[in-house]
Design an enzyme around this catalytic site. Structure first.
Site, PDB file in Angstrom:
ATOM      1  N   CYS A   1       0.879  -1.287  -0.055  1.00 13.29           N
ATOM      2  CA  CYS A   1      -0.086   0.125  -0.070  1.00 13.29           C
ATOM      3  C   CYS A   1       0.864   1.330   0.035  1.00 13.29           C
ATOM      4  O   CYS A   1       1.733   1.381   0.730  1.00 13.29           O
ATOM      5  CB  CYS A   1      -0.941   0.017   1.244  1.00 13.29           C
ATOM      6  SG  CYS A   1      -2.188   1.363   1.027  1.00 13.29           S
TER       7      CYS A   1
ATOM      8  N   CYS B   1       0.312   5.183   6.787  1.00 12.30           N
ATOM      9  CA  CYS B   1      -0.148   5.031   8.097  1.00 12.30           C
ATOM     10  C   CYS B   1       0.831   4.113   9.131  1.00 12.30           C
ATOM     11  O   CYS B   1       1.315   3.068   8.953  1.00 12.30           O
ATOM     12  CB  CYS B   1      -1.457   4.282   8.119  1.00 12.30           C
ATOM     13  SG  CYS B   1      -2.619   4.624   6.682  1.00 12.30           S
TER      14      CYS B   1
ATOM     15  N   CYS C   1       0.573   0.787  10.066  1.00 10.88           N
ATOM     16  CA  CYS C   1       0.167  -0.398   9.402  1.00 10.88           C
ATOM     17  C   CYS C   1       1.258  -1.088   8.789  1.00 10.88           C
ATOM     18  O   CYS C   1       1.949  -0.845   8.025  1.00 10.88           O
ATOM     19  CB  CYS C   1      -0.742   0.139   8.033  1.00 10.88           C
ATOM     20  SG  CYS C   1      -1.590  -1.104   7.354  1.00 10.88           S
TER      21      CYS C   1
ATOM     22  N   CYS D   1     -16.190  -9.495   6.322  1.00 11.33           N
ATOM     23  CA  CYS D   1     -15.590  -8.162   6.139  1.00 11.33           C
ATOM     24  C   CYS D   1     -14.266  -8.492   5.330  1.00 11.33           C
ATOM     25  O   CYS D   1     -13.163  -9.212   5.472  1.00 11.33           O
ATOM     26  CB  CYS D   1     -15.232  -7.588   7.467  1.00 11.33           C
ATOM     27  SG  CYS D   1     -14.725  -5.902   6.992  1.00 11.33           S
TER      28      CYS D   1
ATOM     29  N   CYS E   1     -19.449  -6.532   4.201  1.00 10.62           N
ATOM     30  CA  CYS E   1     -18.516  -5.485   4.741  1.00 10.62           C
ATOM     31  C   CYS E   1     -17.241  -5.292   3.896  1.00 10.62           C
ATOM     32  O   CYS E   1     -16.862  -6.440   3.627  1.00 10.62           O
ATOM     33  CB  CYS E   1     -18.398  -5.300   6.116  1.00 10.62           C
ATOM     34  SG  CYS E   1     -17.616  -3.915   6.803  1.00 10.62           S
TER      35      CYS E   1
ATOM     36  N   CYS F   1     -19.536   2.034   8.982  1.00 14.03           N
ATOM     37  CA  CYS F   1     -18.649   1.258   9.943  1.00 14.03           C
ATOM     38  C   CYS F   1     -17.375   2.170   9.812  1.00 14.03           C
ATOM     39  O   CYS F   1     -16.676   2.365   9.176  1.00 14.03           O
ATOM     40  CB  CYS F   1     -18.302  -0.181   9.588  1.00 14.03           C
ATOM     41  SG  CYS F   1     -17.213  -0.904  10.554  1.00 14.03           S
TER      42      CYS F   1
ATOM     43  N   ARG G   1     -17.549  -2.592  18.241  1.00 14.50           N
ATOM     44  CA  ARG G   1     -16.691  -3.841  18.159  1.00 14.50           C
ATOM     45  C   ARG G   1     -15.441  -3.593  19.004  1.00 14.50           C
ATOM     46  O   ARG G   1     -14.413  -2.933  18.645  1.00 14.50           O
ATOM     47  CB  ARG G   1     -16.383  -4.074  16.539  1.00 14.50           C
ATOM     48  CG  ARG G   1     -15.707  -5.381  16.387  1.00 14.50           C
ATOM     49  CD  ARG G   1     -15.687  -5.745  14.891  1.00 14.50           C
ATOM     50  NE  ARG G   1     -17.005  -5.715  14.328  1.00 14.50           N
ATOM     51  CZ  ARG G   1     -17.370  -4.708  13.402  1.00 14.50           C
ATOM     52  NH1 ARG G   1     -16.531  -3.982  12.792  1.00 14.50           N
ATOM     53  NH2 ARG G   1     -18.634  -4.742  13.048  1.00 14.50           N
TER      54      ARG G   1
END
Ligand code: SAM
Ligand code: DTB
Ligand code: SF4
Length: 331
Positions: A71, A75, A78, A115, A146, A206, A278
């Site tokens: 990616c 972040c 991550c 998800c 999701c 979400c 969650r």
């Protein structure tokens, strides 16, 4: 006879004097919740929880990384960012057969939502067309679907809605003032814009964040205030505990006090009474006792299955044993 110990518990209400422009939950009101005595906070969260949900039911969502690693975003938490050397290898988008196998296994274990996550900054239109096919696989298997694919355009949100996608996950991650310390390759407004597109396309939102990234309590309150003041607030609110991954800039941080994590769950429950809150990433590193406190604080959803996206999660057996011990049921 009056008993000094049995004083009625003060019920926390959102401030009546709030104007529409201030939002329902001013930052100071959210901070005041965080500052309450632990027992009062948990009692109130449990009261709010029981007003809106079956107290012993926890919804089970299974995660699958349908496109891992590589990616371009930075972040700091991550393991899938190309900016950090974490050992996660970039893969291709999964096909329908691979997804069907994972969906079938998740359904057999009792998951009700599936998800799918992709390590994209923003998908291309042709990616979204392929993911729409995967959404159809999930829906045909009878589970809620999701996705979390990064930033979306209006047209992409519409395509996913038409494929039957129920929820789109896109986290605010942290408070606006802490955001620049964590991510430099997109800004907070980009996230809010994507959430608006998801909402306008008619999907459930979400959205949540991560705690334990070195933020202050005020910043944790800032994250919750942002979420709670959305109109409407998200139907599903994942509260992730940072999973520290070697090679990422946040590896080696001082761990957050687990009771502060529990407080964050309780504040989310009180400020967003009808949301599914969650208990998300970080459960593998948590004791059963801390997880039990999170359920007491109003968490009523978990990620269920031995893997999150690239990191570990408790396996089915450990969660089944925990549910049996606590008298919890899937629901
Ligand atoms: N690339 C898309 C995006 O960022 O929106 C979707 C996948 S991304 C991995 C989904 C979410 O996982 C992030 O927004 C973040 O909240 C969470 N996450 C990622 N790494 C994490 C970690 N190490 N600990 C806790 N949560 C994490
Ligand atoms: C969310 O809030 N947490 C999940 C899901 N949405 C996509 C992701 C957690 C990822 C944890 C790190 C990893 O496994 O790579
Ligand atoms: Fe990419 Fe999402 Fe990871 Fe950020 S959180 S680096 S956007 S996969």
């Amino acid at each position: 006879m009056t008993n000094a110990i049995a004083q009625p518990v003060q019920v926390i209400r959102r401030p009546a004097e709030c104007s529409a422009t201030e939002g329902r939950w001013p930052l100071e009101a959210v901070e005041a919740l965080f500052a309450r005595p632990f027992n009062d906070l948990l009692f109130e969260a449990q009261r709010v929880h029981r007003d809106h949900f079956q107290p012993n039911e926890v919804q089970l969502s299974t995660l699958l990384s349908i496109k891992t690693g590589g990616c371009p975003e930075d972040c700091a938490y991550c393991p899938q960012s190309v900016h950090y050397d974490t050992g996660v290898e970039a893969g291709k988008l999964m096909d329908s057969a691979e997804v069907l196998a994972a969906v079938t296994a998740a359904r057999e274990q009792g998951a009700t939502r599936f998800c799918m996550g992709a390590a994209w900054r923003a998908p291309k239109d042709r990616d979204v067309e392929k993911v729409a096919e995967l959404v159809r696989v999930v829906k045909e298997a009878g589970l809620e679907a999701c996705c979390t694919l990064g930033m979306l355009s209006d047209g992409q949100a519409q395509t996913l809605k038409e494929a039957g996608l129920d929820y789109y996950n896109h986290n605010l991650d942290t408070a606006p003032e802490a955001y620049g310390r964590i991510i430099s390759t997109r800004d907070y407004q980009d996230r809010l814009d994507t959430l608006e597109r998801v909402r306008s396309a008619g999907m459930h939102v979400c959205s949540g964040g991560i705690v334990g990234m070195g933020e202050s309590r005020r910043e944790r309150a800032g994250l919750i205030a942002q979420l709670a003041n959305m109109d409407p607030y998200p139907e599903s609110v994942p509260i992730n505990h940072l999973v520290q991954v070697e090679g990422t800039p946040l590896h080696g941080l001082e761990p957050l006090d687990p009771l502060e994590f529990v407080r964050t769950i309780a504040v989310a429950r009180i400020t967003m009474p009808t949301a599914r809150v969650r208990l998300s990433a970080g459960r593998q590193q948590m004791s059963d006792a801390v997880q039990a406190l999170c359920f007491m604080a109003g968490a009523n959803s978990i990620f269920y299955g031995e893997k999150l996206l690239t990191t570990g999660n408790p396996d089915w057996e450990r969660d089944q044993a925990l549910f049996a011990k606590l008298g919890l049921q899937a629901g």
